[in-house]
Write a protein that holds these residues in place. Structure first.
Motif, PDB file in Angstrom:
ATOM      1  N   PRO A  28       0.812  -1.222   0.000  1.00  0.00           N
ATOM      2  CA  PRO A  28       0.000   0.000   0.000  1.00  0.00           C
ATOM      3  C   PRO A  28       0.850   1.278   0.000  1.00  0.00           C
ATOM      4  N   GLU A  29       2.115   1.178   0.400  1.00  0.00           N
ATOM      5  CA  GLU A  29       2.981   2.361   0.419  1.00  0.00           C
ATOM      6  C   GLU A  29       3.420   2.776  -0.985  1.00  0.00           C
ATOM      7  N   LEU A  30       3.301   1.851  -1.944  1.00  0.00           N
ATOM      8  CA  LEU A  30       3.829   2.101  -3.285  1.00  0.00           C
ATOM      9  C   LEU A  30       2.735   2.421  -4.284  1.00  0.00           C
ATOM     10  N   LEU A  31       3.133   3.124  -5.330  1.00  0.00           N
ATOM     11  CA  LEU A  31       2.230   3.504  -6.404  1.00  0.00           C
ATOM     12  C   LEU A  31       2.837   3.060  -7.730  1.00  0.00           C
ATOM     13  N   LEU A  32       2.033   2.385  -8.535  1.00  0.00           N
ATOM     14  CA  LEU A  32       2.459   1.968  -9.867  1.00  0.00           C
ATOM     15  C   LEU A  32       1.933   2.987 -10.862  1.00  0.00           C
ATOM     16  N   ASP A  33       2.832   3.604 -11.618  1.00  0.00           N
ATOM     17  CA  ASP A  33       2.420   4.606 -12.604  1.00  0.00           C
ATOM     18  C   ASP A  33       2.152   3.956 -13.953  1.00  0.00           C
ATOM     19  N   HIS A  34       3.149   3.279 -14.510  1.00  0.00           N
ATOM     20  CA  HIS A  34       2.950   2.591 -15.781  1.00  0.00           C
ATOM     21  C   HIS A  34       3.999   1.509 -16.005  1.00  0.00           C
ATOM     22  N   VAL A  35       3.673   0.608 -16.935  1.00  0.00           N
ATOM     23  CA  VAL A  35       4.558  -0.497 -17.295  1.00  0.00           C
ATOM     24  C   VAL A  35       4.603  -0.560 -18.820  1.00  0.00           C
ATOM     25  N   THR A  36       5.788  -0.811 -19.371  1.00  0.00           N
ATOM     26  CA  THR A  36       5.918  -0.947 -20.818  1.00  0.00           C
ATOM     27  C   THR A  36       6.939  -2.030 -21.155  1.00  0.00           C
ATOM     28  N   ILE A  37       6.713  -2.681 -22.298  1.00  0.00           N
ATOM     29  CA  ILE A  37       7.735  -3.594 -22.819  1.00  0.00           C
ATOM     30  C   ILE A  37       8.256  -3.073 -24.153  1.00  0.00           C
ATOM     31  N   VAL A  38       7.941  -1.812 -24.439  1.00  0.00           N
ATOM     32  CA  VAL A  38       8.519  -1.168 -25.613  1.00  0.00           C
ATOM     33  C   VAL A  38       9.886  -0.666 -25.183  1.00  0.00           C
ATOM     34  N   GLY A  39      10.912  -1.241 -25.760  1.00  0.00           N
ATOM     35  CA  GLY A  39      12.273  -0.929 -25.356  1.00  0.00           C
ATOM     36  C   GLY A  39      12.741   0.460 -25.778  1.00  0.00           C
ATOM     37  N   SER A  40      13.733   0.934 -25.080  1.00  0.00           N
ATOM     38  CA  SER A  40      14.391   2.189 -25.432  1.00  0.00           C
ATOM     39  C   SER A  40      15.839   2.103 -24.977  1.00  0.00           C
ATOM     40  N   ASN A  41      16.721   2.634 -25.789  1.00  0.00           N
ATOM     41  CA  ASN A  41      18.158   2.567 -25.517  1.00  0.00           C
ATOM     42  C   ASN A  41      18.570   1.116 -25.245  1.00  0.00           C
ATOM     43  N   ASP A  42      19.063   0.847 -24.057  1.00  0.00           N
ATOM     44  CA  ASP A  42      19.509  -0.517 -23.757  1.00  0.00           C
ATOM     45  C   ASP A  42      18.533  -1.275 -22.865  1.00  0.00           C
ATOM     46  N   ALA A  43      17.348  -0.712 -22.630  1.00  0.00           N
ATOM     47  CA  ALA A  43      16.349  -1.371 -21.791  1.00  0.00           C
ATOM     48  C   ALA A  43      15.284  -2.025 -22.663  1.00  0.00           C
ATOM     49  N   ALA A  44      14.855  -3.223 -22.275  1.00  0.00           N
ATOM     50  CA  ALA A  44      13.827  -3.939 -23.027  1.00  0.00           C
ATOM     51  C   ALA A  44      12.424  -3.529 -22.587  1.00  0.00           C
ATOM     52  N   GLY A  45      12.326  -2.748 -21.538  1.00  0.00           N
ATOM     53  CA  GLY A  45      11.036  -2.302 -21.024  1.00  0.00           C
ATOM     54  C   GLY A  45      11.257  -1.414 -19.816  1.00  0.00           C
ATOM     55  N   GLY A  46      10.188  -1.136 -19.108  1.00  0.00           N
ATOM     56  CA  GLY A  46      10.328  -0.291 -17.925  1.00  0.00           C
ATOM     57  C   GLY A  46       9.074  -0.278 -17.079  1.00  0.00           C
ATOM     58  N   THR A  47       9.267  -0.022 -15.803  1.00  0.00           N
ATOM     59  CA  THR A  47       8.174   0.101 -14.854  1.00  0.00           C
ATOM     60  C   THR A  47       8.410   1.358 -14.030  1.00  0.00           C
ATOM     61  N   ALA A  48       7.424   2.242 -14.029  1.00  0.00           N
ATOM     62  CA  ALA A  48       7.514   3.461 -13.232  1.00  0.00           C
ATOM     63  C   ALA A  48       6.742   3.243 -11.937  1.00  0.00           C
ATOM     64  N   MET A  49       7.468   3.288 -10.833  1.00  0.00           N
ATOM     65  CA  MET A  49       6.864   3.036  -9.529  1.00  0.00           C
ATOM     66  C   MET A  49       7.545   3.926  -8.500  1.00  0.00           C
ATOM     67  N   GLY A  50       6.892   4.107  -7.386  1.00  0.00           N
ATOM     68  CA  GLY A  50       7.490   4.911  -6.334  1.00  0.00           C
ATOM     69  C   GLY A  50       6.638   4.905  -5.084  1.00  0.00           C
ATOM     70  N   VAL A  51       7.068   5.667  -4.101  1.00  0.00           N
ATOM     71  CA  VAL A  51       6.317   5.801  -2.851  1.00  0.00           C
ATOM     72  C   VAL A  51       5.165   6.759  -3.117  1.00  0.00           C
ATOM     73  N   ARG A  52       3.987   6.429  -2.589  1.00  0.00           N
ATOM     74  CA  ARG A  52       2.807   7.282  -2.791  1.00  0.00           C
ATOM     75  C   ARG A  52       3.062   8.701  -2.296  1.00  0.00           C
ATOM     76  N   ARG A  53       2.508   9.653  -3.007  1.00  0.00           N
ATOM     77  CA  ARG A  53       2.623  11.058  -2.600  1.00  0.00           C
ATOM     78  C   ARG A  53       1.986  11.243  -1.233  1.00  0.00           C
ATOM     79  N   GLY A  54       2.629  12.037  -0.439  1.00  0.00           N
ATOM     80  CA  GLY A  54       2.117  12.303   0.894  1.00  0.00           C
ATOM     81  C   GLY A  54       2.532  11.268   1.925  1.00  0.00           C
ATOM     82  N   LYS A  55       3.155  10.209   1.467  1.00  0.00           N
ATOM     83  CA  LYS A  55       3.627   9.170   2.391  1.00  0.00           C
ATOM     84  C   LYS A  55       5.113   9.406   2.651  1.00  0.00           C
ATOM     85  N   PRO A  56       5.509   9.346   3.896  1.00  0.00           N
ATOM     86  CA  PRO A  56       6.938   9.529   4.195  1.00  0.00           C
ATOM     87  C   PRO A  56       7.743   8.303   3.769  1.00  0.00           C
TER      88      PRO A  56
END
Length: 111
Positions: free
Chosen positions: A60-88
């Motif tokens: 519950p502390e984490l937030l998933l923004d987006h996931v992709t398998i469309v590669g860029s540069n040397d990465a085959a994909g990516g997942t944008a995630m982080g700590v929820r806003r307002g959470k220490p």
């Protein structure tokens, strides 16, 4: 090219090659790059990014923004995630984030 043109362009690409549509055809149309690998790389990237996503959604502390398998540069994909806003950034949130980071590689090992 708009997203609604992808299917038509993919069909044309396969027809010009004299065969049925392959996953690589669609990937090439979306990314604009020829696929130089087998189907193994997109499958592996999907499993890897799904591991990050599932782990992120498990905390519950984490937030998933987006996931992709469309590669860029040397990465085959990516997942944008982080700590929820307002959470220490607590020790618990940091632990959850670290688990989500290693979950991609763990998913590859399991599957």
């Amino acid at each position: 090219m708009g997203q609604f043109e992808y299917p038509r362009t993919t069909r044309r690409y396969a027809r010009n090659a004299g065969r049925s549509i392959l996953f690589e055809d669609l990937l090439m149309v979306i990314t604009g790059e020829e696929s130089h690998g087998s189907r193994e790389l997109p499958l592996r990237a999907s499993i890897h990014e799904a591991g990050h996503a599932i782990a992120t959604l498990s905390f519950p502390e984490l937030l998933l923004d987006h996931v992709t398998i469309v590669g860029s540069n040397d990465a085959a994909g990516g997942t944008a995630m982080g700590v929820r806003r307002g959470k220490p950034m607590t020790v618990s949130a940091l632990d959850a984030f670290l688990v989500a980071i290693v979950a991609g590689r763990a998913a590859e090992e399991i599957l």
